[in-house]
Design a protein around this motif. Structure first.
Motif, PDB file in Angstrom:
ATOM      1  N   GLY A 124      37.359  29.662  39.940  1.00  0.00           N
ATOM      2  CA  GLY A 124      35.974  29.208  39.875  1.00  0.00           C
ATOM      3  C   GLY A 124      35.700  27.898  40.565  1.00  0.00           C
ATOM      4  N   GLN A 125      36.608  27.445  41.436  1.00  0.00           N
ATOM      5  CA  GLN A 125      36.431  26.146  42.079  1.00  0.00           C
ATOM      6  C   GLN A 125      35.671  26.209  43.403  1.00  0.00           C
ATOM      7  OE1 GLN A 125      37.247  23.176  40.516  1.00  0.00           O
ATOM      8  NE2 GLN A 125      37.417  24.725  38.895  1.00  0.00           N
ATOM      9  N   LEU A 126      35.322  27.410  43.873  1.00  0.00           N
ATOM     10  CA  LEU A 126      34.460  27.491  45.062  1.00  0.00           C
ATOM     11  C   LEU A 126      33.144  26.773  44.777  1.00  0.00           C
ATOM     12  CD1 LEU A 126      34.782  31.218  46.254  1.00  0.00           C
ATOM     13  CD2 LEU A 126      36.079  29.226  47.033  1.00  0.00           C
ATOM     14  N   GLY A 127      32.556  26.222  45.832  1.00  0.00           N
ATOM     15  CA  GLY A 127      31.320  25.481  45.641  1.00  0.00           C
ATOM     16  C   GLY A 127      30.173  26.362  45.151  1.00  0.00           C
ATOM     17  N   ARG A 128      30.007  27.525  45.810  1.00  0.00           N
ATOM     18  CA  ARG A 128      28.844  28.354  45.473  1.00  0.00           C
ATOM     19  C   ARG A 128      29.076  29.796  45.911  1.00  0.00           C
ATOM     20  NH1 ARG A 128      22.650  27.557  47.895  1.00  0.00           N
ATOM     21  NH2 ARG A 128      21.714  29.363  46.878  1.00  0.00           N
ATOM     22  N   ILE A 129      28.535  30.710  45.126  1.00  0.00           N
ATOM     23  CA  ILE A 129      28.450  32.116  45.509  1.00  0.00           C
ATOM     24  C   ILE A 129      27.011  32.570  45.310  1.00  0.00           C
ATOM     25  CG2 ILE A 129      29.093  34.497  44.927  1.00  0.00           C
ATOM     26  CD1 ILE A 129      31.822  33.463  44.061  1.00  0.00           C
ATOM     27  N   THR A 130      26.453  33.246  46.322  1.00  0.00           N
ATOM     28  CA  THR A 130      25.153  33.896  46.185  1.00  0.00           C
ATOM     29  C   THR A 130      25.370  35.400  46.266  1.00  0.00           C
ATOM     30  OG1 THR A 130      23.897  32.069  47.145  1.00  0.00           O
ATOM     31  CG2 THR A 130      22.883  34.250  47.221  1.00  0.00           C
ATOM     32  N   GLY A 131      24.955  36.103  45.238  1.00  0.00           N
ATOM     33  CA  GLY A 131      25.038  37.559  45.225  1.00  0.00           C
ATOM     34  C   GLY A 131      23.692  38.162  45.549  1.00  0.00           C
ATOM     35  N   LEU A 132      23.622  38.956  46.613  1.00  0.00           N
ATOM     36  CA  LEU A 132      22.374  39.585  47.023  1.00  0.00           C
ATOM     37  C   LEU A 132      22.400  41.056  46.615  1.00  0.00           C
ATOM     38  CD1 LEU A 132      21.892  37.887  50.516  1.00  0.00           C
ATOM     39  CD2 LEU A 132      20.999  37.192  48.275  1.00  0.00           C
ATOM     40  N   ASP A 133      21.698  41.357  45.549  1.00  0.00           N
ATOM     41  CA  ASP A 133      21.669  42.665  44.909  1.00  0.00           C
ATOM     42  C   ASP A 133      23.075  43.251  44.785  1.00  0.00           C
ATOM     43  OD1 ASP A 133      19.815  44.278  43.539  1.00  0.00           O
ATOM     44  OD2 ASP A 133      20.033  45.842  45.022  1.00  0.00           O
ATOM     45  N   PRO A 134      23.909  42.617  43.957  1.00  0.00           N
ATOM     46  CA  PRO A 134      25.278  43.123  43.771  1.00  0.00           C
ATOM     47  C   PRO A 134      25.282  44.605  43.406  1.00  0.00           C
ATOM     48  CG  PRO A 134      25.011  41.005  42.689  1.00  0.00           C
ATOM     49  CD  PRO A 134      23.649  41.417  43.149  1.00  0.00           C
ATOM     50  N   ALA A 135      26.256  45.316  43.939  1.00  0.00           N
ATOM     51  CA  ALA A 135      26.337  46.757  43.730  1.00  0.00           C
ATOM     52  C   ALA A 135      26.496  47.085  42.254  1.00  0.00           C
ATOM     53  CB  ALA A 135      27.498  47.326  44.533  1.00  0.00           C
ATOM     54  N   GLY A 136      25.768  48.113  41.824  1.00  0.00           N
ATOM     55  CA  GLY A 136      25.872  48.570  40.448  1.00  0.00           C
ATOM     56  C   GLY A 136      26.876  49.688  40.251  1.00  0.00           C
ATOM     57  N   PRO A 137      26.818  50.771  41.046  1.00  0.00           N
ATOM     58  CA  PRO A 137      27.737  51.894  40.855  1.00  0.00           C
ATOM     59  C   PRO A 137      29.205  51.469  40.907  1.00  0.00           C
ATOM     60  CG  PRO A 137      25.947  52.524  42.324  1.00  0.00           C
ATOM     61  CD  PRO A 137      25.807  51.047  42.091  1.00  0.00           C
ATOM     62  N   LEU A 138      29.970  51.892  39.912  1.00  0.00           N
ATOM     63  CA  LEU A 138      31.394  51.606  39.722  1.00  0.00           C
ATOM     64  C   LEU A 138      31.656  50.186  39.227  1.00  0.00           C
ATOM     65  CD1 LEU A 138      33.105  53.382  42.781  1.00  0.00           C
ATOM     66  CD2 LEU A 138      32.604  54.303  40.509  1.00  0.00           C
ATOM     67  N   PHE A 139      30.612  49.368  39.064  1.00  0.00           N
ATOM     68  CA  PHE A 139      30.809  48.007  38.583  1.00  0.00           C
ATOM     69  C   PHE A 139      30.060  47.726  37.278  1.00  0.00           C
ATOM     70  CE2 PHE A 139      31.926  47.806  43.017  1.00  0.00           C
ATOM     71  CZ  PHE A 139      33.023  46.953  43.038  1.00  0.00           C
ATOM     72  N   LYS A 140      29.075  48.543  36.951  1.00  0.00           N
ATOM     73  CA  LYS A 140      28.319  48.334  35.713  1.00  0.00           C
ATOM     74  C   LYS A 140      29.237  48.460  34.509  1.00  0.00           C
ATOM     75  CE  LYS A 140      23.910  49.977  37.588  1.00  0.00           C
ATOM     76  NZ  LYS A 140      22.869  51.029  37.547  1.00  0.00           N
ATOM     77  N   GLY A 141      29.162  47.477  33.647  1.00  0.00           N
ATOM     78  CA  GLY A 141      29.976  47.493  32.439  1.00  0.00           C
ATOM     79  C   GLY A 141      31.380  46.973  32.607  1.00  0.00           C
ATOM     80  N   ASN A 142      31.769  46.612  33.832  1.00  0.00           N
ATOM     81  CA  ASN A 142      33.119  46.084  34.053  1.00  0.00           C
ATOM     82  C   ASN A 142      33.283  44.706  33.421  1.00  0.00           C
ATOM     83  OD1 ASN A 142      33.635  48.364  35.511  1.00  0.00           O
ATOM     84  ND2 ASN A 142      33.978  47.341  37.472  1.00  0.00           N
ATOM     85  N   PRO A 143      34.495  44.349  33.000  1.00  0.00           N
ATOM     86  CA  PRO A 143      34.741  42.995  32.482  1.00  0.00           C
ATOM     87  C   PRO A 143      34.571  41.970  33.596  1.00  0.00           C
ATOM     88  CG  PRO A 143      36.804  44.211  32.720  1.00  0.00           C
ATOM     89  CD  PRO A 143      35.694  45.196  32.943  1.00  0.00           C
ATOM     90  N   PRO A 144      34.406  40.695  33.254  1.00  0.00           N
ATOM     91  CA  PRO A 144      34.107  39.651  34.249  1.00  0.00           C
ATOM     92  C   PRO A 144      35.085  39.570  35.408  1.00  0.00           C
ATOM     93  CG  PRO A 144      33.729  38.804  32.054  1.00  0.00           C
ATOM     94  CD  PRO A 144      34.350  40.158  31.879  1.00  0.00           C
ATOM     95  N   ASP A 145      36.376  39.842  35.185  1.00  0.00           N
ATOM     96  CA  ASP A 145      37.342  39.719  36.278  1.00  0.00           C
ATOM     97  C   ASP A 145      37.316  40.919  37.212  1.00  0.00           C
ATOM     98  OD1 ASP A 145      38.390  41.455  34.411  1.00  0.00           O
ATOM     99  OD2 ASP A 145      40.462  40.763  34.660  1.00  0.00           O
ATOM    100  N   GLU A 146      36.452  41.901  36.934  1.00  0.00           N
ATOM    101  CA  GLU A 146      36.338  43.075  37.792  1.00  0.00           C
ATOM    102  C   GLU A 146      34.947  43.192  38.422  1.00  0.00           C
ATOM    103  OE1 GLU A 146      37.604  46.608  35.795  1.00  0.00           O
ATOM    104  OE2 GLU A 146      39.486  45.712  35.101  1.00  0.00           O
ATOM    105  N   ARG A 147      34.266  42.083  38.524  1.00  0.00           N
ATOM    106  CA  ARG A 147      32.936  42.030  39.148  1.00  0.00           C
ATOM    107  C   ARG A 147      32.579  40.560  39.361  1.00  0.00           C
ATOM    108  NH1 ARG A 147      30.065  39.950  35.045  1.00  0.00           N
ATOM    109  NH2 ARG A 147      30.408  40.712  32.917  1.00  0.00           N
ATOM    110  N   LEU A 148      31.437  40.315  39.976  1.00  0.00           N
ATOM    111  CA  LEU A 148      30.922  38.947  40.092  1.00  0.00           C
ATOM    112  C   LEU A 148      30.587  38.404  38.707  1.00  0.00           C
ATOM    113  CD1 LEU A 148      29.888  36.609  41.891  1.00  0.00           C
ATOM    114  CD2 LEU A 148      27.679  37.792  41.970  1.00  0.00           C
TER     115      LEU A 148
END
Length: 458
Positions: free
Chosen positions: A176-200
């Protein structure tokens, strides 16, 4: 200031297509086609570096060799742009705009992460599986930059769709030491409901901002950042096709709008102000337009300058901040927010909708149909309705109001207006316009000349 920047952009766009004869090899984003998508593509990543010194000729930061670049300066901010799934293999239409306008804003390194070979496939699952591998390649390149003196705080990743999760994976590997991340409509399919370490996730960078523009289809609905922006509620975007007969735009327009909103924020047009709120409904009902509880005392803006919100995070550190706003149908997307305050003196309660139209002396008009929810008008009680206009006139010569119950059959009603007032949300110091003692007949447009509020007394 604007003219030199426009001239610089014009020349840059020309140079993108015609590189000067410098003897250098110019690398381009991989251009594939539907055939490649059908047969599939093995993963191959290019890291295309652009700076103000090589706008016309991308340099490939070959991750298999030691860091050796003619243009990369690790002391500058480095922005990585990571695209998403490419079902047809063509380059994203927004690539030129986002690179060029980032370099107009600041002297930085812009690295276009080209993983089109690996993202181009008819099998979405295959592309999603490749995201971890892309993240590993990016970490390898960032490690080399760190060895040369770069800092994680100066690393900024912009991820689109699957690219947003790639950015999250990279950030997770750096705790988490990167300065910044911008997510532009992060993908939902295959990522919805994933734990934090498996998605943004907000823990992937010091500041994570996300724009959700297609939460009911290709995007991710739940909050993923320190602040999550939901244009038009995060679903159907104005100006996008509403039927499947519009072809591919029906499927991708809402999803892509997040990118176009971000690019628009880089231009000298207007800042899209957003409003922290519990829900889109509360926003539309005018319940979320005071940002006095936040520090600094301002509402967050969308896009590149959203990181000004970091000051608020340090002081208040909320678990989740969701911000809502509406947009126009096309760039620059900004709309003008006003409150229409109405006090009636009907003895009986009336319920219905109001349409307000503003007119100038030269004939320009802008209209707002306040019809998202039925308003209730009770005697001597003020109703404040959120009116949204695609133009903001400096001077308004006429205003019209139309009252409707929405019923086609049955009796026609009227409301007796004791006072109407129009006030700007963006500019509280702007002259407020009033009118007193009006009768609005149902479905009949009533036109009148407004009067500055301070010039009349109740």
């Amino acid at each position: 200031m604007l003219l030199p920047r426009l001239s610089f952009l014009f020349l840059s766009l020309i140079c993108w297509q015609v590189a000067p004869d410098t003897g250098e090899e110019c690398h381009e984003f991989t251009d594939l086609n539907i055939h490649n998508s059908i047969v599939g593509t093995g993963l191959k990543v290019q890291l295309l570096l652009f700076t103000k010194d090589n706008l016309d000729c991308a340099e490939d930061l070959n991750q298999e060799k030691p860091l050796n670049s003619s243009y990369l300066k690790v002391s500058r901010k480095t922005v990585f742009i990571v695209h998403g799934y490419r079902p047809t293999g063509s380059p994203p239409v927004w690539l030129k705009d986002i690179v060029q306008h980032l370099l107009l804003v600041q002297d930085m390194n812009v690295v276009l992460v080209d993983w089109n070979r690996g993202a181009t496939t008819l099998i979405y699952h295959t592309a999603a599986k490749n995201t971890r591998k892309v993240a590993d390649i990016l970490k390898n390149n960032i490690d080399k930059m760190l060895n040369e003196g770069a800092s994680l705080e100066n690393i900024y990743m912009i991820g689109v769709s699957l690219g947003a999760h790639i950015a999250g994976f990279v950030g997770h590997m750096y705790n988490g030491q990167l300065g910044r991340i911008t997510g532009l409509d992060p993908a939902g399919p295959l990522f919805k409901g994933n734990p934090p370490d498996e998605r943004l996730d907000p823990s992937d960078a010091q500041f994570v901002d996300v724009i959700h523009s297609d939460t009911d289809a290709l995007g991710y609905k739940e909050a993923l950042g320190h602040i999550d922006f939901y244009p038009n509620g995060g679903t159907d975007q104005p100006g996008c096709p509403q039927t499947i007969f519009s072809g591919s735009q029906y499927f991708k327009c809402d999803h892509q709008r997040s990118v176009f909103l971000y690019v628009s924020s880089l231009k000298d047009t207007c800042n899209v102000t957003t409003y922290p709120c519990d829900s889109y409904r509360d926003y539309r009902n005018g319940k979320c337009f005071s940002c006095e509880d936040f520090l600094p005392l301002t509402c967050p803006v969308l896009g590149y300058y959203a990181d000004n919100w970091k000051d608020h995070l340090v002081l208040k550190n909320p678990a989740v901040t969701k911000a809502y706003f509406d947009t126009g149908t096309k760039e620059p997307y900004c709309i003008a927010h006003y409150f229409l305050d109405i006090i009636t003196w009907n003895k009986s309660t009336r319920r219905g909708y109001i349409t307000i139209k503003l007119m100038t002396k030269d004939g320009n008009t802008t209209e707002s149909k306040i019809n998202h929810e039925t308003a209730t008008f009770e005697q001597y009680s003020q109703v404040s309705l959120l009116a949204r206009f695609d133009q903001d006139f400096e001077k308004v010569s006429r205003i019209s109001l139309t009252f409707s119950t929405g019923s086609i059959i049955g009796p026609k009603y009227k409301i007796r207006v004791l006072r109407m007032r129009l006030r700007s949300l963006a500019d509280p110091e702007k002259l407020q316009l009033c009118r007193y003692d009006l009768v609005l007949l149902e479905n009949i447009e009533t036109v009148f000349k407004p009067i500055p509020c301070q010039n009349m007394q109740m």
